[in-house]
Design a protein around this motif. Structure first.
Motif, mmCIF file in Angstrom:
data_model
loop_
_atom_site.group_PDB
_atom_site.id
_atom_site.type_symbol
_atom_site.label_atom_id
_atom_site.label_comp_id
_atom_site.label_asym_id
_atom_site.label_seq_id
_atom_site.Cartn_x
_atom_site.Cartn_y
_atom_site.Cartn_z
ATOM 1 N N TYR A 2 -41.829 -16.522 -71.599
ATOM 2 C CA TYR A 2 -42.972 -15.620 -71.523
ATOM 3 C C TYR A 2 -42.505 -14.293 -70.937
ATOM 4 N N ASN A 3 -42.993 -13.195 -71.487
ATOM 5 C CA ASN A 3 -42.554 -11.864 -71.078
ATOM 6 C C ASN A 3 -43.341 -11.367 -69.872
ATOM 7 N N LEU A 4 -42.615 -10.959 -68.842
ATOM 8 C CA LEU A 4 -43.210 -10.529 -67.580
ATOM 9 C C LEU A 4 -42.878 -9.062 -67.310
ATOM 10 N N LEU A 5 -43.923 -8.268 -67.008
ATOM 11 C CA LEU A 5 -43.759 -6.873 -66.641
ATOM 12 C C LEU A 5 -44.024 -6.718 -65.146
ATOM 13 N N ILE A 6 -43.081 -6.122 -64.419
ATOM 14 C CA ILE A 6 -43.232 -5.923 -62.977
ATOM 15 C C ILE A 6 -43.643 -4.472 -62.710
ATOM 16 N N VAL A 7 -44.728 -4.315 -61.950
ATOM 17 C CA VAL A 7 -45.281 -2.983 -61.700
ATOM 18 C C VAL A 7 -45.393 -2.761 -60.196
ATOM 19 N N ASP A 8 -44.673 -1.754 -59.686
ATOM 20 C CA ASP A 8 -44.707 -1.420 -58.259
ATOM 21 C C ASP A 8 -44.151 -0.010 -58.105
ATOM 22 N N ASP A 9 -44.755 0.785 -57.216
ATOM 23 C CA ASP A 9 -44.276 2.147 -57.061
ATOM 24 C C ASP A 9 -42.991 2.223 -56.236
ATOM 25 N N SER A 18 -36.944 -8.410 -59.626
ATOM 26 C CA SER A 18 -36.276 -8.650 -60.913
ATOM 27 C C SER A 18 -34.963 -9.401 -60.760
ATOM 28 N N SER A 19 -34.229 -9.086 -59.679
ATOM 29 C CA SER A 19 -32.850 -9.562 -59.560
ATOM 30 C C SER A 19 -32.671 -10.837 -58.757
ATOM 31 N N TYR A 20 -33.527 -11.086 -57.782
ATOM 32 C CA TYR A 20 -33.253 -12.151 -56.823
ATOM 33 C C TYR A 20 -34.111 -13.388 -56.994
ATOM 34 N N PHE A 21 -34.808 -13.483 -58.104
ATOM 35 C CA PHE A 21 -35.598 -14.685 -58.370
ATOM 36 C C PHE A 21 -35.206 -15.208 -59.748
ATOM 37 N N PRO A 22 -34.990 -16.526 -59.898
ATOM 38 C CA PRO A 22 -34.488 -17.089 -61.171
ATOM 39 C C PRO A 22 -35.588 -17.216 -62.229
ATOM 40 N N TRP A 23 -36.082 -16.084 -62.707
ATOM 41 C CA TRP A 23 -37.189 -16.097 -63.671
ATOM 42 C C TRP A 23 -36.866 -16.917 -64.920
ATOM 43 N N ASN A 24 -35.656 -16.738 -65.450
ATOM 44 C CA ASN A 24 -35.296 -17.437 -66.689
ATOM 45 C C ASN A 24 -35.380 -18.947 -66.543
ATOM 46 N N GLU A 25 -35.040 -19.434 -65.346
ATOM 47 C CA GLU A 25 -35.026 -20.885 -65.136
ATOM 48 C C GLU A 25 -36.416 -21.500 -65.178
ATOM 49 N N ILE A 26 -37.449 -20.699 -64.940
ATOM 50 C CA ILE A 26 -38.814 -21.251 -64.968
ATOM 51 C C ILE A 26 -39.608 -20.732 -66.165
ATOM 52 N N GLY A 27 -38.900 -20.146 -67.133
ATOM 53 C CA GLY A 27 -39.546 -19.823 -68.402
ATOM 54 C C GLY A 27 -40.055 -18.401 -68.564
ATOM 55 N N PHE A 28 -39.557 -17.459 -67.742
ATOM 56 C CA PHE A 28 -40.018 -16.080 -67.846
ATOM 57 C C PHE A 28 -38.848 -15.128 -68.090
ATOM 58 N N HIS A 29 -39.159 -14.072 -68.832
ATOM 59 C CA HIS A 29 -38.169 -13.026 -69.124
ATOM 60 C C HIS A 29 -38.720 -11.700 -68.633
ATOM 61 N N ILE A 30 -37.964 -11.011 -67.756
ATOM 62 C CA ILE A 30 -38.388 -9.696 -67.275
ATOM 63 C C ILE A 30 -38.199 -8.706 -68.419
ATOM 64 N N ILE A 31 -39.306 -8.293 -69.006
ATOM 65 C CA ILE A 31 -39.220 -7.417 -70.180
ATOM 66 C C ILE A 31 -39.190 -5.944 -69.798
ATOM 67 N N GLY A 32 -39.595 -5.629 -68.550
ATOM 68 C CA GLY A 32 -39.570 -4.240 -68.139
ATOM 69 C C GLY A 32 -40.144 -4.026 -66.751
ATOM 70 N N GLN A 33 -40.074 -2.780 -66.296
ATOM 71 C CA GLN A 33 -40.613 -2.379 -64.995
ATOM 72 C C GLN A 33 -41.425 -1.107 -65.171
ATOM 73 N N ALA A 34 -42.400 -0.913 -64.285
ATOM 74 C CA ALA A 34 -43.195 0.312 -64.309
ATOM 75 C C ALA A 34 -43.521 0.700 -62.870
ATOM 76 N N GLY A 35 -43.671 2.026 -62.636
ATOM 77 C CA GLY A 35 -43.905 2.515 -61.290
ATOM 78 C C GLY A 35 -45.359 2.667 -60.921
ATOM 79 N N ASN A 36 -46.264 2.520 -61.893
ATOM 80 C CA ASN A 36 -47.705 2.575 -61.626
ATOM 81 C C ASN A 36 -48.455 2.018 -62.830
ATOM 82 N N GLY A 37 -49.769 1.911 -62.690
ATOM 83 C CA GLY A 37 -50.558 1.322 -63.762
ATOM 84 C C GLY A 37 -50.503 2.083 -65.063
#
Length: 250
Positions: A2-9, A18-37
């Motif tokens: 499942y594609n996950l977008l991380i949003v934080d300023d 994005s880097s320090y949590f094993p997203w792939n191992e639990i079924g998620f892919h970091i598809i991108g980042q954004a700095g605001n809504g």
């Protein structure tokens, strides 16, 4: 996945998540980042598919609350998880009717992220299977017959290496549900149908004496002639040689 977008300023927060949590191992892919809504909406409106947004609440330009509201009002099928400080909690509660799935308090702890996102993945998987089931149940007989015919035509053309996963992609179904659907409509497992087709093709090829048994084996997708012989005998009650030298098979 499942594609996950991380949003934080805060860039450091985004990079850490994005880097320090094993997203792939639990079924998620970091598809991108954004700095605001606003950046998040621009990303979502692009070609990429986003399944979940993990967003901070307080951000410049557009807050996480405003982002959740926009996704809700535009009827996008995207789940939202809030990152919030203790002071933001009451503020975040106001957004419950925007289908916010959960809250993760800052700083995000490993076991909390794991618990929240494993449960979220299970919800997504259950929802996808239910959608497939509902869609199939809504089909009329002619549509169901068309799907079965597509699958059988696929097997006819690709019997050497036909797979349930590829058949599912062809008819836009979840592979697990397609297995259930095919058995329900034909009374036969998909894998058994593939074997049946392979054996029927093999029986025809064996009538041509110029083909060696191992050649027929390879022609119907068996790299191991012993496995082919074992399967053929299980299906016809005779080895390929016995079948070739005996009366025509039923």
């Amino acid at each position: 996945m499942y594609n996950l977008l991380i949003v934080d300023d805060e860039t450091e927060t985004r990079e850490a998540l994005s880097s320090y949590f094993p997203w792939n191992e639990i079924g998620f892919h970091i598809i991108g980042q954004a700095g605001n809504g606003r950046e998040a909406l621009r990303f979502i409106e692009g070609e990429e598919r986003v399944d979940i947004v993990l967003t901070d609440i307080k951000m410049p330009v557009m807050t996480g609350i405003e982002l959740a509201e926009d996704l809700y009002r535009s009827k996008r099928d995207i789940k939202v998880v809030f990152l919030s400080g203790y002071r933001d909690f009451e503020y975040a509660q106001q957004a419950l009717h925007y289908r916010v799935s959960n809250y993760v308090l800052k700083p995000a702890k490993y076991h909390v992220l794991l618990d929240v996102f494993v449960k979220l993945r299970e919800e997504l998987e259950a929802g996808n299977v239910e959608k497939e089931r509902s869609a199939a149940e809504d089909l009329q007989g002619s549509d169901e017959s068309f799907i079965i015919r597509q699958i059988k035509d696929y097997v006819t053309s690709h019997y050497q290496n036909a797979s349930l996963e590829q058949a599912a992609r062809l008819v836009h179904m979840n592979a697990n549900y397609l297995s259930f659907f095919f058995k329900q409509k034909t009374g036969q497992n998909f894998s058994d149908y593939v074997i049946q087709h392979k054996m029927e093709v093999a029986a025809g090829l064996l009538q041509d004496m110029s083909f060696k048994t191992y050649t027929v084996s390879e022609m119907v997708g068996y790299s191991n002639a012993k496995n082919f012989t074992r399967t053929f005998k299980s299906y016809y009650g005779k080895t390929p040689s016995e079948y070739r030298n005996g009366p025509a098979a039923p």
